[in-house]
Design a protein around this motif. Sequence first.
Motif, PDB file in Angstrom:
ATOM      1  N   ASP A 117      34.061  -3.401  49.388  1.00 11.39           N
ATOM      2  CA  ASP A 117      33.513  -4.683  48.925  1.00 11.39           C
ATOM      3  C   ASP A 117      32.238  -4.419  48.118  1.00 11.39           C
ATOM      4  N   GLU A 118      32.428  -3.941  46.900  1.00 11.23           N
ATOM      5  CA  GLU A 118      31.306  -3.600  46.034  1.00 11.23           C
ATOM      6  C   GLU A 118      30.447  -4.801  45.642  1.00 11.23           C
ATOM      7  N   PRO A 119      31.025  -5.991  45.384  1.00 11.10           N
ATOM      8  CA  PRO A 119      30.159  -7.118  45.029  1.00 11.10           C
ATOM      9  C   PRO A 119      29.152  -7.467  46.132  1.00 11.10           C
ATOM     10  N   THR A 120      29.608  -7.453  47.389  1.00  9.15           N
ATOM     11  CA  THR A 120      28.675  -7.731  48.482  1.00  9.15           C
ATOM     12  C   THR A 120      27.680  -6.588  48.623  1.00  9.15           C
ATOM     13  N   ALA A 121      28.151  -5.350  48.492  1.00  8.96           N
ATOM     14  CA  ALA A 121      27.246  -4.198  48.580  1.00  8.96           C
ATOM     15  C   ALA A 121      26.179  -4.272  47.490  1.00  8.96           C
ATOM     16  N   ASP A 122      26.568  -4.679  46.297  1.00  9.69           N
ATOM     17  CA  ASP A 122      25.609  -4.811  45.201  1.00  9.69           C
ATOM     18  C   ASP A 122      24.568  -5.876  45.514  1.00  9.69           C
ATOM     19  N   LEU A 123      25.017  -7.013  46.002  1.00  8.69           N
ATOM     20  CA  LEU A 123      24.091  -8.082  46.382  1.00  8.69           C
ATOM     21  C   LEU A 123      23.103  -7.580  47.439  1.00  8.69           C
ATOM     22  N   LEU A 124      23.623  -6.899  48.451  1.00 12.35           N
ATOM     23  CA  LEU A 124      22.757  -6.429  49.529  1.00 12.35           C
ATOM     24  C   LEU A 124      21.807  -5.339  49.061  1.00 12.35           C
ATOM     25  N   THR A 125      22.252  -4.475  48.186  1.00 13.10           N
ATOM     26  CA  THR A 125      21.370  -3.438  47.643  1.00 13.10           C
ATOM     27  C   THR A 125      20.199  -4.072  46.897  1.00 13.10           C
ATOM     28  N   GLN A 126      20.498  -5.080  46.086  1.00 15.49           N
ATOM     29  CA  GLN A 126      19.434  -5.783  45.369  1.00 15.49           C
ATOM     30  C   GLN A 126      18.474  -6.477  46.335  1.00 15.49           C
ATOM     31  N   ARG A 127      19.028  -7.119  47.356  1.00 17.16           N
ATOM     32  CA  ARG A 127      18.176  -7.807  48.335  1.00 17.16           C
ATOM     33  C   ARG A 127      17.291  -6.802  49.074  1.00 17.16           C
ATOM     34  N   MET A 128      17.849  -5.683  49.483  1.00 20.86           N
ATOM     35  CA  MET A 128      17.079  -4.684  50.210  1.00 20.86           C
ATOM     36  C   MET A 128      15.937  -4.147  49.351  1.00 20.86           C
ATOM     37  N   GLN A 129      16.185  -3.897  48.070  1.00 16.24           N
ATOM     38  CA  GLN A 129      15.127  -3.408  47.184  1.00 16.24           C
ATOM     39  C   GLN A 129      13.976  -4.404  47.115  1.00 16.24           C
ATOM     40  N   ILE A 130      14.296  -5.664  46.983  1.00 13.64           N
ATOM     41  CA  ILE A 130      13.257  -6.701  46.901  1.00 13.64           C
ATOM     42  C   ILE A 130      12.480  -6.783  48.209  1.00 13.64           C
ATOM     43  N   HIS A 131      13.179  -6.803  49.339  1.00 13.92           N
ATOM     44  CA  HIS A 131      12.499  -6.945  50.629  1.00 13.92           C
ATOM     45  C   HIS A 131      11.670  -5.714  50.977  1.00 13.92           C
ATOM     46  N   GLU A 132      12.173  -4.535  50.656  1.00 12.26           N
ATOM     47  CA  GLU A 132      11.393  -3.328  50.923  1.00 12.26           C
ATOM     48  C   GLU A 132      10.122  -3.305  50.080  1.00 12.26           C
ATOM     49  N   LYS A 133      10.215  -3.693  48.821  1.00 14.22           N
ATOM     50  CA  LYS A 133       9.032  -3.737  47.959  1.00 14.22           C
ATOM     51  C   LYS A 133       8.048  -4.791  48.444  1.00 14.22           C
ATOM     52  N   THR A 134       8.549  -5.952  48.826  1.00 12.46           N
ATOM     53  CA  THR A 134       7.664  -7.017  49.312  1.00 12.46           C
ATOM     54  C   THR A 134       6.972  -6.601  50.596  1.00 12.46           C
ATOM     55  N   ALA A 135       7.688  -5.949  51.504  1.00 14.13           N
ATOM     56  CA  ALA A 135       7.081  -5.465  52.744  1.00 14.13           C
ATOM     57  C   ALA A 135       5.973  -4.463  52.433  1.00 14.13           C
ATOM     58  N   TRP A 136       6.230  -3.564  51.499  1.00 16.30           N
ATOM     59  CA  TRP A 136       5.212  -2.585  51.101  1.00 16.30           C
ATOM     60  C   TRP A 136       3.968  -3.287  50.534  1.00 16.30           C
ATOM     61  N   MET A 137       4.175  -4.276  49.666  1.00 20.00           N
ATOM     62  CA  MET A 137       3.043  -4.974  49.056  1.00 20.00           C
ATOM     63  C   MET A 137       2.228  -5.730  50.112  1.00 20.00           C
ATOM     64  N   LEU A 138       2.924  -6.382  51.029  1.00 19.95           N
ATOM     65  CA  LEU A 138       2.214  -7.089  52.106  1.00 19.95           C
ATOM     66  C   LEU A 138       1.486  -6.106  53.009  1.00 19.95           C
ATOM     67  N   ARG A 139       2.164  -5.044  53.373  1.00 21.54           N
ATOM     68  CA  ARG A 139       1.559  -4.034  54.253  1.00 21.54           C
ATOM     69  C   ARG A 139       0.307  -3.433  53.624  1.00 21.54           C
ATOM     70  N   SER A 140       0.310  -3.292  52.302  1.00 22.74           N
ATOM     71  CA  SER A 140      -0.845  -2.736  51.603  1.00 22.74           C
ATOM     72  C   SER A 140      -2.085  -3.608  51.749  1.00 22.74           C
ATOM     73  N   LEU A 141      -1.893  -4.876  51.977  1.00 20.82           N
ATOM     74  CA  LEU A 141      -3.032  -5.777  52.186  1.00 20.82           C
ATOM     75  C   LEU A 141      -3.724  -5.521  53.525  1.00 20.82           C
ATOM     76  N   LEU A 142      -3.029  -4.887  54.441  1.00 19.79           N
ATOM     77  CA  LEU A 142      -3.591  -4.633  55.767  1.00 19.79           C
ATOM     78  C   LEU A 142      -4.343  -3.309  55.834  1.00 19.79           C
ATOM     79  N   ASP A 143      -4.139  -2.432  54.854  1.00 20.04           N
ATOM     80  CA  ASP A 143      -4.849  -1.151  54.822  1.00 20.04           C
ATOM     81  C   ASP A 143      -6.324  -1.384  54.523  1.00 20.04           C
ATOM     82  N   GLU A 144      -7.140  -0.698  55.290  1.00 23.57           N
ATOM     83  CA  GLU A 144      -8.589  -0.879  55.091  1.00 23.57           C
ATOM     84  C   GLU A 144      -9.251   0.401  54.682  1.00 23.57           C
TER      85      GLU A 144
END
Length: 156
Positions: free
Chosen positions: A129-156
Amino acid sequence: MEINLGIAEADRAAIAEGLSRLLADTYTLYLKTHNFHWNVTGPMFNTLHLMFEGQYNELALAVDAIAERIRALGFPAPGSYSAYAKLSSIKEAEAVPAASEMIRQLVQGQEAVVRTARSLFPLLDAVSDEPTADLLTQRMQIHEKTAWMLRSLLDE
């Protein structure tokens, strides 16, 4: 009319169930992010208010894409708070936390969505099921980047 996508109905049902959990996680994170956008206070107010707005707008588009994939597989997409409460791995915010706690909860939520998406790959790979895999890959990239950006705000 019968659906013939080259994926058995039972497999499509299992994928739709997993996508329903992803939809619930994404919608719950959307609601939490929007809530924090409205209620954030403190010295980082402007930065967080604008950041959270961008994040909840992106999540609003994501829920539509996920729900439409569920429909394309031939199943109804869940669309109620009670359904999301049962399906989501993300807990709602019960109160209005301090800004730093908002950031921590949103990092946890972003990472929860990634884990839910990642859990579907064995089934997707097994039935090609490549279409679903593609959707999930895109979602994971966005969420991983957003988590990194948010986490960076906590670094002191």
